[in-house]
Design an enzyme around this catalytic site. Structure first.
Site, PDB file in Angstrom:
ATOM      1  N   SER A  29       0.861  -1.186   0.000  1.00 17.83           N
ATOM      2  CA  SER A  29       0.000   0.000   0.000  1.00 17.83           C
ATOM      3  C   SER A  29       0.897   1.236   0.000  1.00 17.83           C
ATOM      4  O   SER A  29       1.758   1.349  -0.866  1.00 17.83           O
ATOM      5  CB  SER A  29      -0.939  -0.065   1.208  1.00 17.83           C
ATOM      6  OG  SER A  29      -1.889   0.962   1.137  1.00 17.83           O
ATOM      7  N   HIS A  56      -2.307  -0.974  -3.577  1.00 20.49           N
ATOM      8  CA  HIS A  56      -3.442  -0.052  -3.404  1.00 20.49           C
ATOM      9  C   HIS A  56      -3.200   1.217  -4.197  1.00 20.49           C
ATOM     10  O   HIS A  56      -2.130   1.800  -4.137  1.00 20.49           O
ATOM     11  CB  HIS A  56      -3.606   0.327  -1.925  1.00 20.49           C
ATOM     12  CG  HIS A  56      -4.078  -0.804  -1.080  1.00 20.49           C
ATOM     13  ND1 HIS A  56      -3.992  -0.787   0.284  1.00 20.49           N
ATOM     14  CD2 HIS A  56      -4.634  -1.988  -1.407  1.00 20.49           C
ATOM     15  CE1 HIS A  56      -4.485  -1.927   0.773  1.00 20.49           C
ATOM     16  NE2 HIS A  56      -4.888  -2.666  -0.235  1.00 20.49           N
ATOM     17  N   ASP A 149      -4.691  -4.481   5.535  1.00 23.52           N
ATOM     18  CA  ASP A 149      -5.037  -5.401   4.441  1.00 23.52           C
ATOM     19  C   ASP A 149      -3.870  -6.381   4.262  1.00 23.52           C
ATOM     20  O   ASP A 149      -2.717  -6.014   4.423  1.00 23.52           O
ATOM     21  CB  ASP A 149      -5.259  -4.591   3.156  1.00 23.52           C
ATOM     22  CG  ASP A 149      -5.955  -5.402   2.068  1.00 23.52           C
ATOM     23  OD1 ASP A 149      -6.527  -6.464   2.378  1.00 23.52           O
ATOM     24  OD2 ASP A 149      -5.924  -4.967   0.896  1.00 23.52           O
TER      25      ASP A 149
END
Lengths: 209, 283
Positions: A29, A56, A149
């Site tokens: 991310s 992401h 995540d």
């Protein structure tokens, strides 16, 4: 477990002609571009397994990530297409605003269902489906990020006997994601960013066993 | 792993039960997708196994209605992928304007956001009055929502941004009235729309369309079913009609691919070729 010290890795169970690993999944991310550049550019052109990646991104972002990475790597980096079968020497990146999944027959699927962990693509979605498809022949890698995540997905990879690698949070632009992964799973390796590619190349050669 | 194999078998039996009892056919959907949706329902309702859920589906039609909502993807928004709508304005509308009457099919319209977006676009381009939009979905619940045209107000900011990026010419607020926490889309935007129950998997041709919009629907189907649905679209389109797919739906797998011209690669907007004899149109 204490970070930066590799725990006992899984025993190599491969006989002649069968590979211990058949795919690698990576999730990143915040700060992920640099981390992905570092790892992917260090992989050899003949890297023996496909790499599946969730980074992401803003849903509106242009699909430039694969292009940028492809220019810097010896392996071929491209955006994932639905129904394609991942091949060795290739890296596949989830398109912006689509979840990337692996089917039981090891073809790729895309989906625009709800966000998971506020994310689409979600790392958990890729990791969980890849774990079912590849079983213990999978390497999962959680990199830098500012959310959690990937933790659940890494746990599922471990459950199916795969190998779990996490970037040392002290070498991450954002420590939360690797930290959360370490806290939720007994991961196999926690290593600094620059050591991830050599570790994985070694795993494929049957080292670290 | 045995567990995994058993679970996959249980899912197959669940889909078979749904088909035999209710006629909805999910047997050719992408498995990874279905499995996530079914597991989620299993977890939420506390079923010990998928087989237990299958029993419930067979005996309880209300439960099936809920599961049906789980199995279809109803996530959508107004002017989703603004660049798509911009491409329609710039590349497709010119062609549509040449027809005295325009039929548009939005296949898999879910709760209708895309339908209202297209109605707005056609209105701003001055061809809404001669258009007929057919908005179809297999799910009655979401279709009813589409028909009503009432949406949560907290999404309006994002929709307004999308509308502006899509090349919208007015203020998005012109198209709805707000009350409490909801907005009601202007009645005029529904006037030229027919909402209808249609299942791409089991139902037939929807004739003589000038444009078919079906974005990110067949992405959940297996190859065999995708091919069948593309065939259905080809038979429903007039020569020179437009087929709009999702950005990751290339159609290169289809035997009809060479009967289509890809007029916008990123947005996957195709135009059906005129028959070979009709040379003036193919220039």
């Amino acid at each position: 477990m204490s970070d930066s010290v590799p725990s006992a890795g899984p025993l190599p169970r491969h006989g002649a002609g069968t590979m211990r690993y058949e795919a690698m999944v990576m999730g990143a991310s915040a700060g992920g571009l640099e981390a992905l550049q570092t790892i992917l550019s260090a992989l050899p052109a003949h890297f023996a397994i496909p790499v599946l990646i969730v980074q992401h991104l803003s849903p509106q972002s242009e699909n430039l990530l694969a292009e940028v990475l492809n220019r810097q790597c010896r392996i071929v980096v491209q955006e994932a297409e639905e129904k394609e079968t991942p091949r060795a020497g290739m890296a596949y990146i989830a398109p912006p605003d689509y979840h990337l999944m692996v089917e039981a027959d090891r073809t790729l699927s895309l989906s625009r269902e709800e966000r998971v962990n506020f994310s689409r693509p979600s790392i958990d979605v890729l990791f969980e489906t890849a774990a079912e498809a590849y079983g213990d022949k999978l390497i999962g890698v959680v990199l830098t990020g500012a959310n959690a995540d990937g933790s659940q997905g890494l746990r599922v990879i471990k459950k199916f006997g795969g190998t779990c690698v996490v970037q040392d949070p002290r070498t991450a632009v954002a420590a939360r994601m690797p930290q959360a992964a370490i806290e939720s799973t007994r991961v196999d390796y926690v290593v600094p960013l620059v050591e991830i590619a050599p570790l994985i190349v070694g795993l494929l050669e049957g080292k670290h066993g | 792993m045995d567990d995994l194999e058993n679970q996959n078998l249980e899912i197959k039996l669940l889909l078979e039960a749904i088909f035999q009892k209710y006629g909805y056919d999910f047997r050719n959907y992408s498995m990874a997708h279905l499995k996530r949706r079914i597991s989620r329902r299993q977890l939420l309702d506390g079923f010990a196994s998928i087989s237990e859920m299958t029993n419930r589906v067979i005996c309880d039609a209300d439960f099936f209605d809920r599961l049906l909502l789980d199995l279809s993807i109803n996530v959508t928004e107004m002017f989703r992928d603004p660049t798509f709508f911009k491409a329609i304005r710039h590349q497709v509308v010119t062609f549509l304007k040449t027809y005295p009457f325009i039929k548009v099919w939005v296949a898999g319209c879910a709760s209708g956001e895309e339908v209202y977006s297209l109605a707005i676009l056609l209105q701003e381009e001055g061809i809404y009055d001669r258009a007929q939009i057919y908005a179809t979905d297999f799910n009655q619940v979401v279709l009813e929502k589409a028909r009503k045209g009432i949406y949560a107000i907290d999404r309006i900011k994002a929709y307004t941004e999308n509308y502006q990026k899509s090349g919208g010419q007015r203020s998005f607020a012109d198209y709805y009235s707000a009350r409490y926490d909801a907005v009601l889309m202007a009645a005029a935007l529904r006037e030229r729309v027919v909402f209808a129950d249609h299942n791409l998997v089991t139902d037939g041709v929807f004739g003589q369309m000038h444009m078919i919009v079906c974005r990110n629907v067949i992405i959940y189907f297996d190859r065999q079913l995708q091919k069948k649905v593309v065939c259905l679209f080809m038979e429903s389109l007039i020569d020179g009609g437009f087929l709009c797919m999702g950005q990751k739906e290339s159609l290169s797998f289809s035997e009809y691919f060479d009967q289509l011209v890809l007029i916008n690669e990123k947005e996957k907007i195709f135009q059906k070729r005129y028959p070979p004899g009709d040379r003036s149109q193919n220039e």
